[in-house]
Design a protein around this motif. Sequence first.
Motif, PDB file in Angstrom:
ATOM      1  N   THR A 447       0.873  -1.188   0.000  1.00 20.38           N
ATOM      2  CA  THR A 447       0.000   0.000   0.000  1.00 20.38           C
ATOM      3  C   THR A 447       0.902   1.227   0.000  1.00 20.38           C
ATOM      4  O   THR A 447       0.710   2.167   0.757  1.00 20.38           O
ATOM      5  CB  THR A 447      -0.944   0.022   1.224  1.00 20.38           C
ATOM      6  N   ARG A 448       1.894   1.229  -0.862  1.00 20.64           N
ATOM      7  CA  ARG A 448       2.996   2.174  -0.778  1.00 20.64           C
ATOM      8  C   ARG A 448       2.575   3.627  -0.966  1.00 20.64           C
ATOM      9  O   ARG A 448       1.645   3.955  -1.676  1.00 20.64           O
ATOM     10  CB  ARG A 448       4.085   1.803  -1.791  1.00 20.64           C
ATOM     11  N   MET A 449       3.324   4.475  -0.291  1.00 22.60           N
ATOM     12  CA  MET A 449       3.139   5.916  -0.359  1.00 22.60           C
ATOM     13  C   MET A 449       3.808   6.469  -1.611  1.00 22.60           C
ATOM     14  O   MET A 449       4.840   5.957  -2.053  1.00 22.60           O
ATOM     15  CB  MET A 449       3.761   6.539   0.900  1.00 22.60           C
ATOM     16  N   GLY A 450       3.232   7.538  -2.176  1.00 21.42           N
ATOM     17  CA  GLY A 450       3.840   8.201  -3.315  1.00 21.42           C
ATOM     18  C   GLY A 450       3.658   9.700  -3.227  1.00 21.42           C
ATOM     19  O   GLY A 450       2.756  10.198  -2.545  1.00 21.42           O
ATOM     20  N   GLU A 451       4.519  10.412  -3.934  1.00 14.24           N
ATOM     21  CA  GLU A 451       4.428  11.869  -3.923  1.00 14.24           C
ATOM     22  C   GLU A 451       3.250  12.349  -4.753  1.00 14.24           C
ATOM     23  O   GLU A 451       2.602  13.357  -4.433  1.00 14.24           O
ATOM     24  CB  GLU A 451       5.727  12.476  -4.445  1.00 14.24           C
ATOM     25  N   THR A 452       2.934  11.607  -5.823  1.00 20.07           N
ATOM     26  CA  THR A 452       1.812  11.950  -6.699  1.00 20.07           C
ATOM     27  C   THR A 452       1.052  10.675  -7.045  1.00 20.07           C
ATOM     28  O   THR A 452       1.563   9.564  -6.923  1.00 20.07           O
ATOM     29  CB  THR A 452       2.294  12.614  -8.002  1.00 20.07           C
ATOM     30  N   ASP A 453      -0.168  10.864  -7.536  1.00 15.71           N
ATOM     31  CA  ASP A 453      -0.992   9.736  -7.943  1.00 15.71           C
ATOM     32  C   ASP A 453      -0.627   9.353  -9.373  1.00 15.71           C
ATOM     33  O   ASP A 453      -1.286   9.744 -10.336  1.00 15.71           O
ATOM     34  CB  ASP A 453      -2.471  10.138  -7.843  1.00 15.71           C
ATOM     35  N   GLY A 455      -0.099   6.092 -10.402  1.00 16.53           N
ATOM     36  CA  GLY A 455      -0.378   4.689 -10.676  1.00 16.53           C
ATOM     37  C   GLY A 455       0.617   3.730 -10.061  1.00 16.53           C
ATOM     38  O   GLY A 455       0.439   2.514 -10.151  1.00 16.53           O
ATOM     39  N   LYS A 456       1.664   4.261  -9.435  1.00 11.91           N
ATOM     40  CA  LYS A 456       2.689   3.415  -8.821  1.00 11.91           C
ATOM     41  C   LYS A 456       2.632   3.449  -7.296  1.00 11.91           C
ATOM     42  O   LYS A 456       3.495   2.898  -6.629  1.00 11.91           O
ATOM     43  CB  LYS A 456       4.078   3.846  -9.300  1.00 11.91           C
ATOM     44  N   SER A 457       1.641   4.113  -6.762  1.00  9.19           N
ATOM     45  CA  SER A 457       1.486   4.187  -5.311  1.00  9.19           C
ATOM     46  C   SER A 457       0.011   4.092  -4.970  1.00  9.19           C
ATOM     47  O   SER A 457      -0.865   4.274  -5.827  1.00  9.19           O
ATOM     48  CB  SER A 457       2.085   5.481  -4.752  1.00  9.19           C
ATOM     49  N   VAL A 458      -0.279   3.831  -3.706  1.00  5.44           N
ATOM     50  CA  VAL A 458      -1.645   3.655  -3.228  1.00  5.44           C
ATOM     51  C   VAL A 458      -2.120   4.857  -2.434  1.00  5.44           C
ATOM     52  O   VAL A 458      -3.306   5.179  -2.435  1.00  5.44           O
ATOM     53  CB  VAL A 458      -1.743   2.367  -2.369  1.00  5.44           C
ATOM     54  N   CYS A 459      -1.177   5.548  -1.773  1.00  6.57           N
ATOM     55  CA  CYS A 459      -1.593   6.642  -0.899  1.00  6.57           C
ATOM     56  C   CYS A 459      -0.678   7.842  -1.049  1.00  6.57           C
ATOM     57  O   CYS A 459       0.431   7.748  -1.581  1.00  6.57           O
ATOM     58  CB  CYS A 459      -1.636   6.183   0.557  1.00  6.57           C
ATOM     59  N   SER A 460      -1.140   8.965  -0.533  1.00 11.62           N
ATOM     60  CA  SER A 460      -0.422  10.234  -0.583  1.00 11.62           C
ATOM     61  C   SER A 460       0.627  10.309   0.525  1.00 11.62           C
ATOM     62  O   SER A 460       0.695   9.422   1.383  1.00 11.62           O
ATOM     63  CB  SER A 460      -1.426  11.373  -0.383  1.00 11.62           C
TER      64      SER A 460
END
Length: 509
Positions: A447-453, A455-460
């Motif tokens: 459920t990895r965090m990402g800087e932007t949405d 498609g490679k992350s699940v949450c902000s």
Amino acid sequence: MTRYPAEVDVAIVGSGPAGATYARILTEQAPDAVIAMFEVGPTVSDPPGAHVKNIGDPEERARAQLRSEGPAAHDDGDRVGGIVKTAQRRARPGTYLLETGYQVDGEDGLPVAAMSSNVGGMSAHWTGACPRPNDSERIGFLDEAGVLDDLLAEGERLLGVTTDAFDSSPHAPLVRGRLAAAADDGRDAHAKVQRMPLAVHRRDDGRLVWSGSDVVLGDETRGNADFTLFDESLVTRVLTEDGRAVGVAVTDRRSGESHEVRARFVVVAADALRTPQLLWASGIRPDALGQYLNDQAQIVFAVRIRDFAPAEGGDGAAATGLSEYSGVTWVPFTDEAPFHGQVMQLDASPVKLADDDPAAPGSIVGLGLFCAKDLQASDRVEFSADAVDGYGMPAPTVHYRLTPRDHEVIDRAKAEIVRLGKAIGEPLDERPFMMPLGASLHYQGTTRMGETDDGKSVCSPDSEVWGTPGLFVAGNGVIPTATACNPTLTSVALAVQGARHIARALASV
């Protein structure tokens, strides 16, 4: 009459350290918030969520471990963990293995992927190691914002992290000094060999107390009249309306009755396998859900300390419940040496490497190196639309492969652990041993965090699920980087960020 409230401000699914962090921070920063925490497993310790190592009676401790071992917990006379299949598939006491779906034909899989079901989650059974991430383990977009170290420091406060719990260990300076001589050359000061930060403290009577979720919750949360912990409560679905999370559906495992609890915010902090499972079961399926699953390949080795001299005055085991000889030493991860090292006496280690020497107790120490994974979206956990697990939730299937780069790092770690071991003493066996995949229990990324949405992350960066306002995820699965260090401190730090966000949102209404 239901034991569940009709509505709350915040519903937290899971009672491990990350879920407990949300409850604690909200108690401190949003004191009027009504909080309900749901845990599928039973309460096995007093206070709820306490580490089972703190249970003095061995039989009572064993009962607590057994009760933590999931829906099929049993004792068939040869139990080591909740499910025993073969000598290569053994779970540690207090945990249970996936019965199926742990390995697909032609893939490496995670044969000993394991979970715990009890108040406190795996923090009732863990080793308490809380190192800070280093180099590429760190989360760049939080580093750039200058917040990561603040969050890590807050995580250390909540977990009760110390570095001096084993300062009285007579052979710790010797072991640490020999490791430093072998490993420190060329390392920055913060990456040199040092005491392992541990979630443990020493009472006035000398006994060690290991932190579990009880320490994270603290007296503050336990004394909060607006906080309630519901054990043996299976959350089967996150409720949504117009795309926003509005509560949870929960089944009382005692009565079998199901209920809906409305909430302004929902936090899913189950674990890196069950958090994506619940989102998937709820129809909340971002593209990256379950992807980038990563474990830490674990290499172990044992040596007898060279020139060992027995300590005078005993080892303090009667006072602490642990033979304290060589303490716990940390060899930090660096990008040049992409593995994290733990060196400890045998009875502090979760992995049995050898029998201690009865003629010279404390003379044998175990070394472990954890390797950072080469991240791939194809390493993932998927869920069935038809088959179910022991709780009646969608059954998981793990897809997992070691890459050529992974094999290269593992080979380097095997050579390095022998080199470090020989610096300390005489090897019991010249060949290091690689634990079956999944043995680290440090699963991340699903459920990895990402800087932007993208498609490679699940949450902000605040842990809110992309596209589902009001829904937050927490735990090791949120960590987006390839780490070799123990992940609990990092996952608690990220939970602090999310909890602060919810507290601000509650204050603004």
